[in-house]
Design a protein around this motif. Sequence first.
Motif, PDB file in Angstrom:
ATOM      1  N   MET A 191       0.890  -1.188  -0.077  1.00 14.15           N
ATOM      2  CA  MET A 191      -0.029  -0.125  -0.002  1.00 14.15           C
ATOM      3  C   MET A 191       0.991   1.282   0.065  1.00 14.15           C
ATOM      4  O   MET A 191       1.783   1.407   0.893  1.00 14.15           O
ATOM      5  N   ARG A 192       0.832   2.007  -1.065  1.00 17.42           N
ATOM      6  CA  ARG A 192       1.616   3.284  -1.211  1.00 17.42           C
ATOM      7  C   ARG A 192       1.365   4.359  -0.143  1.00 17.42           C
ATOM      8  O   ARG A 192       0.103   4.604   0.368  1.00 17.42           O
ATOM      9  N   ALA A 246      -3.573  14.546   5.999  1.00 17.76           N
ATOM     10  CA  ALA A 246      -3.279  13.435   5.125  1.00 17.76           C
ATOM     11  C   ALA A 246      -3.613  13.926   3.814  1.00 17.76           C
ATOM     12  O   ALA A 246      -2.701  14.029   2.585  1.00 17.76           O
ATOM     13  N   GLU A 247      -4.755  14.502   3.793  1.00 19.67           N
ATOM     14  CA  GLU A 247      -5.200  15.059   2.461  1.00 19.67           C
ATOM     15  C   GLU A 247      -4.371  16.314   1.870  1.00 19.67           C
ATOM     16  O   GLU A 247      -3.717  16.440   0.772  1.00 19.67           O
ATOM     17  N   LYS A 248      -4.097  17.048   2.914  1.00 17.75           N
ATOM     18  CA  LYS A 248      -3.129  18.110   2.683  1.00 17.75           C
ATOM     19  C   LYS A 248      -1.822  18.058   2.054  1.00 17.75           C
ATOM     20  O   LYS A 248      -1.422  18.543   1.354  1.00 17.75           O
ATOM     21  N   TYR A 249      -1.215  16.765   2.592  1.00 15.95           N
ATOM     22  CA  TYR A 249       0.296  16.435   2.151  1.00 15.95           C
ATOM     23  C   TYR A 249       0.089  15.301   1.075  1.00 15.95           C
ATOM     24  O   TYR A 249       1.133  14.694   0.837  1.00 15.95           O
ATOM     25  N   ALA A 250      -0.904  14.950   0.717  1.00 13.57           N
ATOM     26  CA  ALA A 250      -1.251  13.980  -0.282  1.00 13.57           C
ATOM     27  C   ALA A 250      -0.530  12.562  -0.007  1.00 13.57           C
ATOM     28  O   ALA A 250      -0.007  11.795  -0.398  1.00 13.57           O
ATOM     29  N   VAL A 251      -0.826  12.247   1.296  1.00 17.81           N
ATOM     30  CA  VAL A 251      -0.338  11.028   2.026  1.00 17.81           C
ATOM     31  C   VAL A 251      -1.816  10.306   2.278  1.00 17.81           C
ATOM     32  O   VAL A 251      -2.792  10.749   2.621  1.00 17.81           O
ATOM     33  N   TYR A 252      -1.642   8.931   1.920  1.00 14.60           N
ATOM     34  CA  TYR A 252      -2.983   7.965   1.863  1.00 14.60           C
ATOM     35  C   TYR A 252      -3.613   7.909   3.188  1.00 14.60           C
ATOM     36  O   TYR A 252      -3.231   7.411   4.279  1.00 14.60           O
ATOM     37  N   GLU A 295       8.559   3.685  -0.182  1.00 14.18           N
ATOM     38  CA  GLU A 295       7.061   3.952  -0.953  1.00 14.18           C
ATOM     39  C   GLU A 295       5.943   3.507  -0.191  1.00 14.18           C
ATOM     40  O   GLU A 295       4.844   3.911  -0.558  1.00 14.18           O
ATOM     41  N   THR A 296       6.120   2.453   0.433  1.00 17.07           N
ATOM     42  CA  THR A 296       5.088   1.704   1.082  1.00 17.07           C
ATOM     43  C   THR A 296       4.832   1.532   2.559  1.00 17.07           C
ATOM     44  O   THR A 296       5.839   1.688   3.109  1.00 17.07           O
ATOM     45  N   PHE A 297       3.623   1.567   3.138  1.00 16.18           N
ATOM     46  CA  PHE A 297       3.317   1.213   4.531  1.00 16.18           C
ATOM     47  C   PHE A 297       4.157  -0.114   4.804  1.00 16.18           C
ATOM     48  O   PHE A 297       4.706  -0.049   5.867  1.00 16.18           O
ATOM     49  N   GLU A 298       4.197  -1.068   4.038  1.00 17.17           N
ATOM     50  CA  GLU A 298       4.884  -2.249   4.230  1.00 17.17           C
ATOM     51  C   GLU A 298       6.394  -2.175   4.646  1.00 17.17           C
ATOM     52  O   GLU A 298       6.775  -2.867   5.473  1.00 17.17           O
ATOM     53  N   GLU A 299       7.036  -1.197   4.044  1.00 10.40           N
ATOM     54  CA  GLU A 299       8.319  -1.047   4.050  1.00 10.40           C
ATOM     55  C   GLU A 299       8.605  -0.543   5.592  1.00 10.40           C
ATOM     56  O   GLU A 299       9.681  -0.304   5.720  1.00 10.40           O
ATOM     57  N   LEU A 300       7.864   0.156   6.080  1.00  7.62           N
ATOM     58  CA  LEU A 300       7.995   0.930   7.642  1.00  7.62           C
ATOM     59  C   LEU A 300       8.273  -0.156   8.632  1.00  7.62           C
ATOM     60  O   LEU A 300       8.960   0.026   9.583  1.00  7.62           O
ATOM     61  N   GLY A 301       8.082  -1.448   8.233  1.00  7.42           N
ATOM     62  CA  GLY A 301       8.353  -2.471   9.194  1.00  7.42           C
ATOM     63  C   GLY A 301       9.887  -2.786   9.420  1.00  7.42           C
ATOM     64  O   GLY A 301      10.456  -2.827   8.295  1.00  7.42           O
ATOM     65  N   PRO A 334       9.499  -6.311  12.182  1.00  7.08           N
ATOM     66  CA  PRO A 334       9.355  -6.408  10.633  1.00  7.08           C
ATOM     67  C   PRO A 334       7.781  -6.451  10.166  1.00  7.08           C
ATOM     68  O   PRO A 334       7.415  -6.183   9.087  1.00  7.08           O
ATOM     69  N   SER A 335       6.951  -6.944  11.056  1.00  4.23           N
ATOM     70  CA  SER A 335       5.491  -6.837  10.692  1.00  4.23           C
ATOM     71  C   SER A 335       4.664  -5.973  10.671  1.00  4.23           C
ATOM     72  O   SER A 335       3.548  -5.545  10.357  1.00  4.23           O
ATOM     73  N   TYR A 336       5.371  -4.635  11.499  1.00  2.00           N
ATOM     74  CA  TYR A 336       4.699  -3.367  11.627  1.00  2.00           C
ATOM     75  C   TYR A 336       3.955  -2.739  10.400  1.00  2.00           C
ATOM     76  O   TYR A 336       2.636  -2.736  10.567  1.00  2.00           O
ATOM     77  N   GLY A 337       4.723  -2.693   9.212  1.00  2.00           N
ATOM     78  CA  GLY A 337       3.911  -2.337   8.156  1.00  2.00           C
ATOM     79  C   GLY A 337       2.722  -3.308   7.538  1.00  2.00           C
ATOM     80  O   GLY A 337       1.637  -2.383   7.043  1.00  2.00           O
ATOM     81  N   THR A 338       2.900  -4.508   7.505  1.00  2.00           N
ATOM     82  CA  THR A 338       1.709  -5.351   7.314  1.00  2.00           C
ATOM     83  C   THR A 338       0.619  -5.218   7.910  1.00  2.00           C
ATOM     84  O   THR A 338      -0.730  -5.494   7.725  1.00  2.00           O
TER      85      THR A 338
END
Length: 171
Positions: free
Chosen positions: A1-2, A41-47, A142-148, A155-159
């Motif tokens: 998810m971007r 989120a909308e102001k800064y174009a973040v999902y 680029e993705t929420f998954e990569e935040l893990g 490591p499962s934080y993003g998922t």
Amino acid sequence: MRILGPSPVGVTLATVKALLPALGATPRFVNEMAGPLWTAAEKYAVYPPGVLAQAFKETKGGAYGGQVKPEHCNTAGLKLRYPGLYPETSGDQPQAHAQFPSWEVGAEAHVQHLRAYTGCLVTGHLNVDPRWVFVVGKYRIETFEELGGKWAPSPSYGTELVAIANQLIGA
């Protein structure tokens, strides 16, 4: 998810707020926190659903219960720019976490911090994220998954965030 991007077509703050109580969100989260988070989120174009999912996870649906207190208006557990500068601001103590004057400012800091992870600077707006300087240029995701493993040691934080966001959009 971007991380960067709009909500899916037809998913609005109202539709998400209607689903939050079923996930265990507190009235504080639904009535006080969700609106400022969505707007930032909308102001800064973040999902937006991803931002709400992260705030939900970080604040236990607005119940808090950890070192960050609701009166901090800190929706992401952001620390001070220089935690540990004084003994009372070291470790995971309440004083080591950023405190914002309102949910609106706390939400902006949260979203600006996420945007910094993507390598995008905040331009045209006051930067209220105390930690952006330690993120921008250090990480490029680029993705929420990569935040893990980057935002949080798990490591499962993003998922986990993606799973919550999918529940918020009814997926």
